[in-house]
Design an enzyme around this catalytic site. Structure first.
Site, PDB file in Angstrom:
ATOM      1  N   CYS A 197       0.784  -1.252   0.038  1.00 12.10           N
ATOM      2  CA  CYS A 197       0.048   0.022   0.211  1.00 12.10           C
ATOM      3  C   CYS A 197       0.689   1.464  -0.032  1.00 12.10           C
ATOM      4  CB  CYS A 197      -0.837  -0.094   1.353  1.00 12.10           C
ATOM      5  SG  CYS A 197      -1.870   1.486   1.658  1.00 12.10           S
ATOM      6  N   ASP A 245      -0.293  -5.795   0.357  1.00 12.71           N
ATOM      7  CA  ASP A 245      -1.472  -6.070  -0.102  1.00 12.71           C
ATOM      8  C   ASP A 245      -1.385  -7.509  -0.882  1.00 12.71           C
ATOM      9  OD1 ASP A 245      -3.337  -4.507   0.769  1.00 12.71           O
ATOM     10  OD2 ASP A 245      -2.708  -2.930  -0.592  1.00 12.71           O
ATOM     11  N   HIS A 270      -5.413  -0.265  -5.421  1.00 17.25           N
ATOM     12  CA  HIS A 270      -6.132  -1.198  -5.968  1.00 17.25           C
ATOM     13  C   HIS A 270      -6.642  -0.817  -7.636  1.00 17.25           C
ATOM     14  CE1 HIS A 270      -5.836  -2.899  -2.111  1.00 17.25           C
ATOM     15  NE2 HIS A 270      -7.232  -3.202  -1.983  1.00 17.25           N
ATOM     16  N   GLU A 271      -7.528   0.309  -7.625  1.00 15.54           N
ATOM     17  CA  GLU A 271      -7.804   0.540  -8.956  1.00 15.54           C
ATOM     18  C   GLU A 271      -7.028   1.088 -10.002  1.00 15.54           C
ATOM     19  OE1 GLU A 271      -8.776   1.956  -5.900  1.00 15.54           O
ATOM     20  OE2 GLU A 271     -11.093   1.744  -5.598  1.00 15.54           O
ATOM     21  N   VAL A 310       0.673 -13.935 -24.939  1.00 12.80           N
ATOM     22  CA  VAL A 310       1.729 -13.529 -23.910  1.00 12.80           C
ATOM     23  C   VAL A 310       2.406 -14.981 -23.492  1.00 12.80           C
ATOM     24  CG1 VAL A 310       1.904 -12.878 -21.439  1.00 12.80           C
ATOM     25  CG2 VAL A 310       0.194 -11.845 -22.864  1.00 12.80           C
TER      26      VAL A 310
END
Ligand SMILES: [Ca+2]
Ligand SMILES: [Ca+2]
Ligand SMILES: [Ca+2]
Ligand SMILES: [Ca+2]
Ligand SMILES: [Ca+2]
Ligand SMILES: [Ca+2]
Ligand SMILES: [Ca+2]
Ligand SMILES: [Ca+2]
Ligand SMILES: [Ca+2]
Ligand SMILES: [Ca+2]
Ligand SMILES: [Ca+2]
Ligand SMILES: [Ca+2]
Ligand SMILES: [Ca+2]
Ligand SMILES: [Ca+2]
Ligand SMILES: [Ca+2]
Ligand SMILES: [Ca+2]
Lengths: 143, 143, 143, 143, 143, 143, 143, 143, 143, 143
Positions: free
Chosen positions: J38, J45, J79-80, J60
């Site tokens: 974080c 996290d 997060h976003e 990939v």
């Protein structure tokens, strides 16, 4: 909104006085957020730890436990070794009547490894267990 | 449609006479709606309680049990302490042959805590358990 | 298509001769369709019953068991009391070596109640149990 | 502890004003405690009902819904018929924009029967649905 | 206790009048007790059948459905063929608006086979479906 | 593609030499494809059988076991009786140190019946069991 | 170990700038720790909330969301009303393109209630969804 | 991106020194990727192996374990025999205090076979087990 | 007991005439026993295949399908490539109206890979789907 | 046994040629071993990532994907934001027809956060989906 006061990983485990030392009772912690790295290849490893303990005079403080587990993030550690080390560290600060640690490691090379280690205080014996009947699974409707 | 008669949280646990005191039999209550708050930060805590008990002369009355659990809503309580206190309170009014309380607390700081406490009446011993074979899980179709 | 011959709820439990009285073996019935009503409020209650029994000379006939459970439909019954009564009724007609009844009641007031009652014949002792290793749960694919 | 004020089964469904009639929103009730009896044989039947509804001006009051379902306890009812009747009764008192009733019946003769009935108000159309991606099931540890 | 009136396997499917022909509603039967045998090797095959149907003027009578499925017990039948035949037979006697049959066969040679067949009445169209939001799975406690 | 060589139901159970008679080890068979019929009504019954056995000199050959179970397809058999008979038949040909048979029968009259029967060789005693800790269930993400 | 800085329940929802406003993407919050009380009887109610939202210029800040939900702890609230109010409050501060709130309430009177409410910005339309095939459930071993 | 250094199936099991020989602790490996072939028909067989072991002076090295299991890919092996052989091979190189191997084989002929084999060192006895109460399954919301 | 007639892996897929070509119906095969090896490292790979197909004039014969999947046992194959190749091979011999293949591969390097490939016949269009309401999950008792 | 060749975290994503560019097919990766920290508090996290993609000319490479995810281990990330960044990085090197990333984050402050982001190539449209009927869940025995 200001951040929480700064916190950091730490090998320091805090304790507090057991509020009911007259009883043998179980405290279980589940720690799904463990990671360290492999000492040979340097790659990250992940595990889920479960700690079952019957404390004596001291209990483990939850927040310090979180930071203790965090402290392994940058260390190399073999599966069998690290599980034993964590057990020894908690034993040293709390001297519990009983402790069992279960580590479930993420799959490597197609094989899943789980390690279970325990320690019991000298002279301590678990009270004879009261077996309660397990409740049968019931289902009366269709899935 | 008028509301139910007013009810309120209460530390008062009611009892009734055990209808079959000649037998050791198990009564299990599951209470998924427990909440109190953390005495340090004031934030709410949530837990699921399970009570397994073998009563002696008295059983716990279900409605008073509901209001007893409700009474913790505005109190601060540590996980290990409150589980022991609830055990002691039920023991005091019912003097059961055996009681075990399991509290599963919602996650805090990424760690799940469960506490299991028990009490048995002096001199009481569980009858030797009759182990029944557990039924194997069967499945004959795919998924 | 004519209906089945008329049948009716009945407290009469039928029996038949145990086809293998030389062995202690388990018969388990699961009865998900139980309902009675609360003697205080008159409201309906629902439960799932499981009967585990080791018969002696007599077995319980399945169809009469169904009608016996049906007979509670219009009776008031407390959770702890009715579970004990059903146990006593089956014991009276079959005199089993062992019987255990588990009743899981639907939630009331936010609390789930389960009751487990057992009876064993005087002098009867279960054979020492052969513990078989439980099969570990396996999973090789994701979800 | 005195009982609740006397209550009784009733075909009377109560309503209250929809607190948000400007929106189409879903209210779902699940009623696991339904029982009636078979009109041919008189034997009890059991089912689990689910009601999904988008109300218009009126909502169904929860307590009257409970007593409405209770009112079938002593009535004979075929599976297909009773599900349609319950739908019609709720439609009559609430005139909902949309309602769907799902009844899952306990097994009879080795066959499980489920019935799903719906009604939509004339002229009402569901808003085009916003499909959100469903979250994939994840699992990182073994079983 | 006398047996039920004698019954027998039968290809005869009985019907009764649809109690709500003004609506398109779903009736689902699940038949877990299907067995026939392989026409090549004579060995028994097992399957679980699910019938989803929207009836028109006639519904299938449950007991005759049971005996119809029983009638395959001594017949040889290929997976793909028998699923189609059962569909055709139910269509013939009920002329439903819609029917779908799903057969899940037990594993053979390490491979699981499922067959899904449907029929819809000429000119019949399903009402535009009302999509309700699916309820997210929630869990607040640890396993 | 020609069929397999013809095979047929048979009461004949084949055996082969136990490859490790020096050890007590467990062999478990699960047979989900069992069917017989009810001797009173003639209707088909279905069950799932589990066989747990510790062999002595002889093991059961898998293919003959399949054909043995097939042989009940056209026989009438009561639940309690047939489970005991199958146990006796396997005991006769293999003389195992230990065997336990669990039969789970499909629901009849709203009641599920399970039967568990066992046999142990005279003088044989199971080695004291090594109890391994069961692995706790873990979950780190939401549903 | 000092406590966290004091925090308190609050109706104040904080926001931050959407880091990817050029995309419609989903943010889902699951809040299992919701409690309020019934305005009629004063008794506590419990629920699990799920928020699905597609933000526009602003996102909801997680910590303020926690304190917002906490703010209902001492308020009375009807199921249908409170779900709509929470939706309106989040809409007011974030003006999202889309939001859906699902509230699953604990059982009352034997009936489970779920409420689902949504709001979409005027003129906003979801991009046509890309349906990906759902992965079939597989299992190759026995239970 | 170059491939890993070439590796190959091998019957050679490597070991390393037990990092905590002063304790009896459990190491569990789960190997879902086992395949060999049937010595009679040549067709492939599949199984899931679980190894539970309490090591003495030596542990099994994970990568060599993977290659050891790979070495069965082109060998014929009966279910009962190969499980015993693998046990013997691991015993030979590690001389563990205790080892148990569970093999769950994919279905053949409609029957599932599981084999469980164990070995314990002469004179070694498991410490009396500390039975911890199993945590009851809780659920407060609907499905 | 003599072995089955010798069988062998084969790239030859057999077909038979579709017994109901007048309908679009689904045949699903699940093949949990797939293994090949990695072309770079030579190590074994494992996968679970699901085939969903709507046949035209020809169906795939089950036994040849089993031997076809067996034929990959000694071949090297990349995940994306082999899934596409198997699709192409089945398309070539059956010319289906529609086919979808889902391959779920065992974890490698801590990452799970799934591949889904489909083919549809030129000019073929699926009939508009009849969406049936999905049955809600119900549960009336505690876990 | 020497370690693998040294590997290291890297932002470099490798690609290889799509073996079947003529088809739109799905490749799904599940990455349960993601961790970052974080940016406000520095605390770790954890998340589970799922990538669903329909490639165009390039796929990939799996091993580089593993090292790419590893590269976040010592970075701070909201997060976003991080979910959007990972999407953008994979889009940059592979220019896929379609990609969707789902990130499920471990609980923080009692709230679970999931983020779902997608990108589609300009002008690309998914083929109309072939909806196959979902197979009903079946169960014929008790629990
Ligand atoms: Ca249960
Ligand atoms: Ca269900
Ligand atoms: Ca299992
Ligand atoms: Ca799976
Ligand atoms: Ca999940
Ligand atoms: Ca797991
Ligand atoms: Ca739980
Ligand atoms: Ca687990
Ligand atoms: Ca999970
Ligand atoms: Ca499995
Ligand atoms: Ca749930
Ligand atoms: Ca149920
Ligand atoms: Ca249940
Ligand atoms: Ca299924
Ligand atoms: Ca099943
Ligand atoms: Ca089952």
């Amino acid at each position: 909104m200001p951040p929480n006061p700064p916190s950091a990983p730490s090998k320091q485990l805090h304790t507090f006085d057991n509020p009911a030392p007259e009883r043998d009772y179980l405290i279980q912690f589940q720690v799904p957020e463990f990671t360290c790295h492999c000492p040979l290849t340097g790659q990250p490893d992940f595990a889920h730890f479960t700690i079952d303990m019957i404390c004596d005079r001291l209990c483990v403080e939850l927040k310090s436990l979180k930071m203790y587990f965090w402290s392994y993030r940058d260390e190399g550690a073999f599966h069998e070794k690290v599980t034993n080390t964590i057990l020894s560290d908690i034993v040293k600060v709390t001297q519990p009547r009983y402790i069992r640690i279960t580590a479930k490691w993420y799959v490597r090379g197609g094989i899943y490894t789980n390690v279970v280690v325990e320690h019991r205080k000298k002279g301590w014996k678990p009270a004879p267990v009261v077996d309660l009947p397990s409740l049968p699974v019931e289902r009366g409707l269709l899935g």
